[in-house]
Enzyme design. Structure first.
Site, short mmCIF file in Angstrom:
data_model
loop_
_atom_site.label_atom_id
_atom_site.label_comp_id
_atom_site.label_asym_id
_atom_site.label_seq_id
_atom_site.Cartn_x
_atom_site.Cartn_y
_atom_site.Cartn_z
N ASN A 39 41.78 41.96 38.81
CA ASN A 39 42.03 42.82 39.96
C ASN A 39 43.26 43.68 39.65
OD1 ASN A 39 42.34 44.00 42.44
ND2 ASN A 39 42.09 42.11 43.61
N LYS A 84 34.45 37.85 46.52
CA LYS A 84 34.19 38.09 47.95
C LYS A 84 34.73 39.45 48.39
CE LYS A 84 38.37 37.40 50.00
NZ LYS A 84 39.05 38.24 50.97
N GLN A 125 39.45 44.76 50.23
CA GLN A 125 40.77 44.15 50.12
C GLN A 125 41.88 45.17 50.41
OE1 GLN A 125 42.42 42.74 46.26
NE2 GLN A 125 42.70 40.79 47.31
N TYR A 141 38.36 47.90 41.09
CA TYR A 141 37.91 46.50 40.98
C TYR A 141 36.77 46.22 41.95
CZ TYR A 141 38.47 41.33 41.34
OH TYR A 141 38.29 39.96 41.36
N ALA A 170 36.16 33.11 46.21
CA ALA A 170 37.10 33.82 47.10
C ALA A 170 38.54 33.50 46.70
CB ALA A 170 36.85 33.44 48.55
P1 NAP Z 1 41.96 34.69 34.74
O1 NAP Z 1 42.72 33.53 35.20
O2 NAP Z 1 42.72 35.94 34.43
O3 NAP Z 1 41.06 34.32 33.49
C1 NAP Z 1 40.23 35.33 32.96
C2 NAP Z 1 40.21 35.28 31.46
O4 NAP Z 1 39.40 36.39 31.03
C3 NAP Z 1 41.58 35.48 30.81
O5 NAP Z 1 41.69 34.65 29.69
C4 NAP Z 1 41.56 36.96 30.41
O6 NAP Z 1 42.43 37.23 29.32
C5 NAP Z 1 40.11 37.12 30.02
N1 NAP Z 1 39.66 38.51 30.09
C6 NAP Z 1 40.00 39.47 30.98
N2 NAP Z 1 39.37 40.62 30.69
C7 NAP Z 1 38.62 40.38 29.58
C8 NAP Z 1 37.73 41.16 28.82
N3 NAP Z 1 37.49 42.45 29.10
N4 NAP Z 1 37.11 40.59 27.76
C9 NAP Z 1 37.31 39.29 27.46
N5 NAP Z 1 38.14 38.49 28.16
C10 NAP Z 1 38.79 39.04 29.21
O7 NAP Z 1 40.87 35.12 35.87
P2 NAP Z 1 40.06 34.20 36.93
O8 NAP Z 1 40.83 34.12 38.18
O9 NAP Z 1 39.57 32.96 36.27
O10 NAP Z 1 38.84 35.18 37.23
C11 NAP Z 1 37.59 35.08 36.57
C12 NAP Z 1 36.57 35.90 37.35
O11 NAP Z 1 36.50 35.43 38.70
C13 NAP Z 1 36.90 37.40 37.43
O12 NAP Z 1 35.71 38.15 37.31
C14 NAP Z 1 37.47 37.55 38.84
O13 NAP Z 1 37.24 38.83 39.35
C15 NAP Z 1 36.64 36.51 39.60
N6 NAP Z 1 37.29 36.05 40.84
C16 NAP Z 1 38.37 35.20 40.83
C17 NAP Z 1 38.92 34.79 42.03
C18 NAP Z 1 40.08 33.83 42.09
O14 NAP Z 1 40.45 33.43 43.21
N7 NAP Z 1 40.67 33.43 40.99
C19 NAP Z 1 38.40 35.25 43.24
C20 NAP Z 1 37.32 36.11 43.21
C21 NAP Z 1 36.76 36.51 42.01
P3 NAP Z 1 43.85 37.93 29.65
O15 NAP Z 1 44.59 37.01 30.57
O16 NAP Z 1 44.48 38.11 28.33
O17 NAP Z 1 43.50 39.23 30.33
#
Ligand code: NAP
Length: 259
Positions: free
Chosen positions: A95, A143, A149, A155, A186
């Site tokens: 995001n 979500k 948001q 995003y 979420a």
């Molecule tokens: P995170 O903690 O940042 O983990 C994501 C991983 O993906 C990181 O290791 C990141 O590396 C890597 N990454 C990012 N962009 C990349 C790319 N283009 N190619 C390959 N690897 C990449 O994120 P997360 O919270 O687990 O989120 C995962 C997914 O869930 C995302 O699509 C996010 O939009 C969705 N989501 C999460 C939440 C939440 O509450 N956490 C809520 C709604 C949706 P770097 O750190 O080096 O960038």
């Protein structure tokens, strides 16, 4: 329940940290072989060491998906190592806060490309292999795609696009028996979420405020709870489920928050 995914091969973008890491671990626990596409060298390296010590077959491609060439390379390396591909989890994203008033048109385009482009690329290049095995695809959205948001048009446009592509691909791939579903988190504590939380003056206070509004248990969703749903959708145990948008969020998006 036997998920029957032993030795099957799954690609997970962003599979070294946060939700993606939990998906990689859960697939490995169920006997699958995992291909992690994630630039995080330290976390990816540790995960690979752990997998090796447990006899799990895995491959880490330490690259950020920034264009079709990287997606093609990842698919080719996965197939060269394992000789099959059974599923793709499109999970990587961030995001990045590009909004109407805090971003330029160029920033907006870059944000959409960064969050949506590689969802198409990975599936496009993996498709010939998925066709052979009646594979399964899971898109991780957010979500925010349905609630908004504020200040993050790029995003959100990408997250909404992921939901539309889930329906579109479910239709297009019916003829091959390939299922396509979306999982919608979420509030999940991950490195990405923690960074966002730390942008507030009082992160602890903010977290309490959010948890209070999550109907089921007044707590954050665990990454493992997202992963379990994703792995079920990847498995044959969900053999008649396609085109579905599943909210795994403790009722946060749909239930009455006054509860
Ligand atoms: P995170 O903690 O940042 O983990 C994501 C991983 O993906 C990181 O290791 C990141 O590396 C890597 N990454 C990012 N962009 C990349 C790319 N283009 N190619 C390959 N690897 C990449 O994120 P997360 O919270 O687990 O989120 C995962 C997914 O869930 C995302 O699509 C996010 O939009 C969705 N989501 C999460 C939440 C939440 O509450 N956490 C809520 C709604 C949706 P770097 O750190 O080096 O960038």
């Amino acid at each position: 329940m036997d998920l029957k995914i032993k030795d099957k091969v799954f690609l997970i973008s962003g599979g070294a940290k946060g939700i993606g890491e939990s998906i990689s671990r859960t697939l490995a626990e169920e006997g699958a072989r995992v291909v992690i596409i994630d630039p995080s060298l330290e976390e990816g390296g540790k995960l690979m060491e752990e997998f090796e010590s447990k006899g799990v077959e895995a491959l880490h491609i330490p690259k950020r998906l920034t264009g079709p060439d990287i997606a093609l390379e990842a698919v080719e390396k996965a197939y060269a190592k394992f000789g099959r591909i059974d599923g793709v989890v499109n999970n990587a994203g961030a995001n990045d806060g590009v909004g109407l008033e805090n971003g330029t048109p160029e920033d907006f385009r870059a944000s959409v490309e960064k969050n949506l482009g590689h969802y198409f690329d990975l599936v496009h290049y993996a498709l010939p292999y998925l066709k052979k095995n009646k594979g399964s695809i899971v898109n991780i959205s957010s979500k925010t795609a349905v609630t908004g948001q504020g200040n993050t048009s790029g995003y959100i446009a990408a997250k909404g696009g992921q939901l539309s592509l889930t329906r579109e691909w479910a239709v297009e791939l019916l003829k091959y028996g390939i299922r396509v579903n979306a999982v919608i988190p979420a509030e999940v504590m991950t490195p990405l979420y923690e960074n966002w939380l730390n942008s507030f003056d009082n992160p602890e206070e903010k977290l309490k405020e959010i948890e209070k509004r999550i109907p089921l248990g007044n707590r954050m969703t665990k990454a493992k709870e997202i992963a379990d749903t994703v792995v079920f959708l990847l498995s044959e145990r969900s053999s008649h489920t396609t085109g579905q948008l599943l909210f795994v969020d403790g009722g946060y998006t749909h239930l009455d928050r006054a509860l």
